[in-house]
Design an enzyme around this catalytic site. Sequence first.
Site, PDB file in Angstrom:
ATOM      1  N   LYS A 182      -8.994   7.667   6.975  1.00  0.00           N
ATOM      2  CA  LYS A 182      -8.093   6.765   6.240  1.00  0.00           C
ATOM      3  C   LYS A 182      -8.819   5.438   5.996  1.00  0.00           C
ATOM      4  CE  LYS A 182      -3.439   4.760   6.759  1.00  0.00           C
ATOM      5  NZ  LYS A 182      -2.270   4.658   7.654  1.00  0.00           N
ATOM      6  N   SER A 189       1.988   6.238   5.510  1.00  0.00           N
ATOM      7  CA  SER A 189       0.961   5.678   4.659  1.00  0.00           C
ATOM      8  C   SER A 189      -0.344   6.495   4.628  1.00  0.00           C
ATOM      9  CB  SER A 189       0.645   4.248   5.102  1.00  0.00           C
ATOM     10  OG  SER A 189       0.148   4.222   6.421  1.00  0.00           O
ATOM     11  N   SER A 192       3.257   6.969  10.012  1.00  0.00           N
ATOM     12  CA  SER A 192       2.302   7.209   8.926  1.00  0.00           C
ATOM     13  C   SER A 192       1.381   8.402   9.079  1.00  0.00           C
ATOM     14  CB  SER A 192       1.453   5.973   8.700  1.00  0.00           C
ATOM     15  OG  SER A 192       2.184   5.073   7.915  1.00  0.00           O
TER      16      SER A 192
HETATM   17  N1  GLN Z   1       6.418   3.632   6.652  1.00  0.00           N
HETATM   18  C1  GLN Z   1       6.279   2.754   7.771  1.00  0.00           C
HETATM   19  C2  GLN Z   1       5.989   1.359   7.288  1.00  0.00           C
HETATM   20  O1  GLN Z   1       5.827   1.178   6.144  1.00  0.00           O
HETATM   21  C3  GLN Z   1       5.194   3.221   8.681  1.00  0.00           C
HETATM   22  C4  GLN Z   1       3.846   2.894   8.171  1.00  0.00           C
HETATM   23  C5  GLN Z   1       2.762   3.186   9.153  1.00  0.00           C
HETATM   24  O2  GLN Z   1       2.972   3.894  10.145  1.00  0.00           O
HETATM   25  N2  GLN Z   1       1.616   2.592   8.895  1.00  0.00           N
HETATM   26  O3  GLN Z   1       5.894   0.459   8.056  1.00  0.00           O
END
Ligand code: GLN
Length: 466
Positions: A74, A149, A173
């Site tokens: 990532k 994400s 994410s």
């Molecule tokens: N969707 C969640 C957020 O936007 C989790 C994102 C993540 O785990 N980086 O914070």
Amino acid sequence: MDSQIKQIHQQLVNKQITCTALVQEKLDLLKQNTHHTVNSLLDTQALELAAKVDVKIANGETIGLLEGIPFGIKDVYMVQGTYTTASSDLLKNYKSAYTATAIQKLLDAGAIPLVKENCDSFGHGSSSENTIFGAVKNAINPDLVGGGSSGGSAVNVAKGYTVFSIGGDTGGSVRQPAGYNNIYGLKPTYGRISRFGLMAYASSTDCVGPLAKSIEDIRIVLNVMSGKDIKDQTTYASAEIKDESISNSEGIKTIGYFKNFIESDAIDAQVKSDFLVSIEKIKAKGIEVKALDFFEANTLVSTYYTLAMAETASNLSRLDGTNYGERIESGNLKETYSVTRSENFSEESKRRIVGGNQVLSQGFSDEIYLKGLALRDQISENFENDFKEVDIILSPVTPSTPPKIGDSLKDPHAMYLSDAYTVGFSLGQLPTLTVPQGTATGLQISAAKNNDELVLKFANFLKDMI
Ligand code: GLN
């Protein structure tokens, strides 16, 4: 599916394939793919590393299990000399000066990084549409989002462009995109894997997490990355998880699920009925199932976003164009900071920075931030009590199936609510695994802190029975 890592390892050792051909094939697939999973390719270095593995094999030297295995990263991990953009305008030309501990351990084991993967900018999002590299398209249906994400990472694994990928999970994410693309994704216990070199989003819940097509591959990669790191004081030493110790379900007698997750109006009817069918199948195997009380989804989501926004506002304050990122000069220093940040952060990131600074500001912090911290303590206490009664908590990964590309951007609040089932386990810092079974977006298996082994064990048990 069985371990791809072991299968490829055997093929390399038996000289059925060369590492160069394998890496080239994956690079070609990544290059040609139309799912927007790639921010940058690490092709030159990958092919050099592959050639070295081939020489070793040709010379009859033994190679390690991960040696020559291609993987994805990532684009929020530092890998020395590579573009590390966080899918943002601000860092689109930034190159890492050093390598993240978790990634270094994989490199030391001989795994070959192919690609920095598309994701929501700075991890801010649940759909991988908040990116300058184009919305990531779902592996199963390209009209739908890839999840976020870590969307690029999940789609690459699901499509077979990488053997495994390393995502980051702050509030879901890794688990949510794994669920959206029908693969495995683990958020280990907080602190099991060093966060050093993972760009900080919300430091108190940020976790390094592997995505793969089998439990065995998750186990192998988890073992390599785990361990205490002097550069991350929240890490702890953990014992290796052995293949044999997760191969049977001995010791798992009782599991629980959160009643209110399943009774909520927000859950898709099919997800609900599929989940309840899974529960019945588990009961039929002689495992006791308890319905547990838990905080309302709204409370979980609000607590998570209050704390995550506060932490990200603080973490991202360093990005003002001075030391890192695209600097836009303006009238004076203060204006330069403002213009640099307003022009180069995405709308979603700015929403979180503004929200986080509000939460932390004088006059509001007692009301909001401290209340968030107090609620988090209560959530953790709730988990501690639950795990006195049950060995595992099972839950759906998401209340509904992946949205169409474009829909989440129109309604950020709805997007935040789609994290209802993942954020609680993050606040509790628990080990939680998505398995591609049970509902259209999978099931989440959670255990008490440091019990990652039990999570994998239960996953193996489910694999053969649902
Ligand atoms: N969707 C969640 C957020 O936007 C989790 C994102 C993540 O785990 N980086 O914070």
